[in-house]
Design an enzyme around this catalytic site. Structure first.
Site, PDB file in Angstrom:
ATOM      1  CG  MET A  22      -1.899  -1.262   1.325  1.00  0.00           C
ATOM      2  SD  MET A  22      -2.738  -1.307   2.664  1.00  0.00           S
ATOM      3  CE  MET A  22      -1.488  -1.906   3.970  1.00  0.00           C
ATOM      4  CD  GLN A  76       3.479  -3.573  -6.168  1.00  0.00           C
ATOM      5  OE1 GLN A  76       2.955  -2.682  -5.847  1.00  0.00           O
ATOM      6  NE2 GLN A  76       2.733  -4.547  -5.958  1.00  0.00           N
ATOM      7  CB  CYS A 106      -2.229   1.014  -8.792  1.00  0.00           C
ATOM      8  SG  CYS A 106      -2.236   2.578  -7.951  1.00  0.00           S
ATOM      9  CG  ASN A 206      -5.730  -8.247  -2.431  1.00  0.00           C
ATOM     10  OD1 ASN A 206      -5.492  -7.347  -3.023  1.00  0.00           O
ATOM     11  ND2 ASN A 206      -5.789  -7.874  -0.944  1.00  0.00           N
ATOM     12  N   GLY A 207      -8.746  -8.976  -1.387  1.00  0.00           N
ATOM     13  CA  GLY A 207     -10.045  -8.123  -1.503  1.00  0.00           C
ATOM     14  C   GLY A 207     -10.840  -8.040  -0.191  1.00  0.00           C
ATOM     15  N   GLY A 230      -4.650  -6.044   3.112  1.00  0.00           N
ATOM     16  CA  GLY A 230      -4.465  -4.871   2.759  1.00  0.00           C
ATOM     17  C   GLY A 230      -5.086  -3.733   4.043  1.00  0.00           C
ATOM     18  NE  ARG A 231      -9.526  -1.232   1.163  1.00  0.00           N
ATOM     19  CZ  ARG A 231     -10.739  -1.478   1.424  1.00  0.00           C
ATOM     20  NH1 ARG A 231     -11.308  -0.294   1.607  1.00  0.00           N
ATOM     21  NH2 ARG A 231     -11.278  -2.298   0.752  1.00  0.00           N
TER      22      ARG A 231
END
Length: 339
Positions: A22, A76, A106, A206-207, A230-231
């Protein structure tokens, strides 16, 4: 070409876990914060921007060269110029990286408008050329890809998966939304399951994996080799340990809100804190609190009031009010759907 083996998992008997890359979040300092509460198997750096004048960003490079978490770190890249992506990949391979990861997901408009990140998903032929050249350049360690299921729709999804196979990609991290979806709407876990079925490498799902329960459900639904969070790792840095507890059918250890208050203190003490004015630091901390708040107060009052604070004193007084008033309260295991 035979595939390169991925770095060893932290827990060999369990599915893989990874902290999603991120931008402006997953720097060396945040990796260390996450490691304090329970490391994932893999870390991924913020993206190195690649163009004709680019050089390796020193602060991002520090997440590799100064990383003492004991976990493998993938470097990355984001870009679309094949010669410069190849040059950068070769430079990165001079460092102790777990592998080279290409960002093809992204969703920021300022990024995809430059035909990089998620913008590449509009051009499968370009992706084919990029991955072909990168695979030739990165031969002694994993070459991985992070992507979404499409740009505006999923028309190119299966073409991209064929390309992933053609160039012996070693790991695919797949966010189950399109680029235009951003972070809204349902995650297409069925397409992640399709990728698991069709590609010849491990897939990280992911998600919107916001809890250990969700992680288990996604693993069951998709058959993925692991999950990338992630978040929600921002809101709950204990999530990787909680996922491991759930996978082992153990009771998830509740996190007292006083520990969340200590986490917020840790977030406030960034290495560069002294160089920024108070207002900028408060604004930066609010980025993290936007996710923490959803796990602290299901009614939404903490989130609403937090967003109106302007000073350090106001912000931390509010945190004390919500996090220290009742020492028996614990962090929610999943965000409230009502907020």
């Amino acid at each position: 070409m035979s595939q390169v083996l991925l770095p060893q998992s932290l827990h060999k008997d369990l599915p893989l876990t990874a902290l999603a890359p991120m931008q402006d979040v997953t720097n060396l300092w945040f990796m260390k914060v996450i490691a304090h509460y329970g490391s994932p198997d893999y870390f991924f750096t913020e993206y190195f921007r690649v163009n004709d004048t680019s050089r390796l960003n020193r602060s991002i490079l520090a997440a590799i060269t100064e990383n003492d978490t004991g976990r493998p770190v993938f470097a990355q890249m984001i870009g679309e110029s094949i010669p410069h992506l190849v040059r950068t990949a070769k430079e990165l391979c001079n460092y102790n990286i777990a592998g080279v990861d290409l960002n093809m997901g992204c969703p920021a408009p300022r990024i995809y408008r430059k035909n990089v990140g998620g913008g590449l998903l509009r051009e499968p032929e370009k992706v084919d050329r990029i991955l072909g050249e990168l695979r030739s350049a990165v031969s002694d360690r994993p070459l991985t890809v992070k992507m979404r299921v499409g740009f505006e729709n999923t028309d190119n999804f299966y073409k991209i998966l064929d390309i992933i196979n053609r160039h012996s990609i070693d790991l695919l991290s797949l966010h189950g939304r399109t680029v235009k979806d951003m972070y809204h709407g349902a995650v297409k876990y069925d397409l992640i399951a399709e990728a698991v079925r069709l590609v010849n490498c491990p897939v990280l799902a992911n998600g919107n994996i916001h809890s250990a329960k969700t992680a288990l459900e996604v693993l069951s639904q998709t058959g993925a080799a692991g999950v990338m969070v992630g978040r929600w790792a921002i809101g709950n840095p204990w999530i990787f340990n909680q996922i491991r507890q759930a996978l082992r059918c153990e009771t998830i250890t509740p996190v007292p809100l006083v520990e969340v208050r200590n986490y917020i203190d840790r977030l406030w003490q960034t290495p560069t804190a002294a160089n920024f004015p108070e207002r900028a630091r408060v604004s930066y901390l609010k980025m993290f609190l936007n996710y923490i708040a959803l796990l602290v107060d299901a009614e939404g009052a903490f989130l609403r009031l937090m967003r109106h604070t302007q000073t350090e004193v106001e912000l931390f007084n509010l945190c004390d009010r919500f996090l220290l008033a009742d020492l028996t309260k614990t962090l929610a295991l999943a965000p409230s759907l009502s907020v």
